[in-house]
Enzyme design. Sequence first.
Site: not given
Length: 381
Positions: A348, A269, A185
């Site tokens: 996170d 992501e 992340d």
Amino acid sequence: MIAFPVDVHGQRLDWLRMTRCQIDRCSLVSEPIGEIPDKVDYYTQQSALKETKQLFPDYKNIWAESQQVNLQRLNKAWERWLFPDKSGKRRGRPRFKKTGELRSFVYPRVNCPKAGATLNNGVLKLSKIGEMPVIMHRPIPEGFTLKTCTIVHKADGWYCCLSMQDETVPEPMPLDEVKAAVGVDVGLKEFLITSDGKAVPIQQTYRKTQSHLARQQCKLARKQKGSSPAEKQKNFIARIHQRIGRIRENFHYKTAHKLVKQYDLVAVEDLNIRGLARTRLSKSILDAAWGRFITILEAVAVKRGVRVVKVNPHGTSVDCSGCGAKVPKTLSIRLHECHKCGLQMDRDENAALNILDRALNEVGLRKVCAWRLSRWTACEA
């Protein structure tokens, strides 16, 4: 055929204006339109190069294939503007290049018969230019075939970029051999946090150099435009930007190599960087350069046969990695506290766990590591 030696882009625009008209500008019954010009495209402009050299002898000093490559670049830009891609989107209208903006030219053949560029023993020979010694960044690996040579002008000098071809491309690791998987992340507090709790601090290269860069730009504003001191100061500012980019790129490569060495599957992501850059955090987001990092990570992973899986980023910071419940939170809240299962951890890290789960589900690899089971057991206890 009329030859346009320099303004080939203007030639296309003139043809477009003469063959297009708004519907409310002419009569629907009859309207004299005059002589319809022939269509201007890559092939007509390429055939006009011979006449251009006769009218303008200076163009004989430019390698013919390099001129053709420039026409191919223009043609690609126009096709991206006129024709939509698979998603139905079109690029912006091609613009004219200012003096100094076109900083590269290409020799499409290297070290072959009738090639415009030849590289032997650290000496580069370019047709119509001559021979010059080059500093090799690294030796050319055996078995690779040199394809193109691009000469690039940067702030600190001239560079030669060689593209190579090799048939032995490593295949991704089979899913049944994946032993270590990780979710990543990215953020602004830390550059990235992995699903196993490891954090990489953010550098903020541009932020640290911003005040120095602003002072140098103020000096440039006080100098006379087009003068020799102004050009010297402009080059100095370009060197500052170049140094910022190189520091950032070096950091990205080192971080990508560390991830690829430790894990067989990396989940990230699929962020919409262009949309995020429209927010009030745009400068910090562009300074972190997440999109460039993911591109570098994919390139490094291909060389080692490691898999990189992109997942949908929607809800990764909201969903609880322990039970899946929705836990809404603002950016100022850095701790994830689930009201349903009682899980507490950094937001996170929780997002990284969700990213890893989604990647394992997408590739069909549903096995859960022992360290994750122990983490969940400790949190529930």
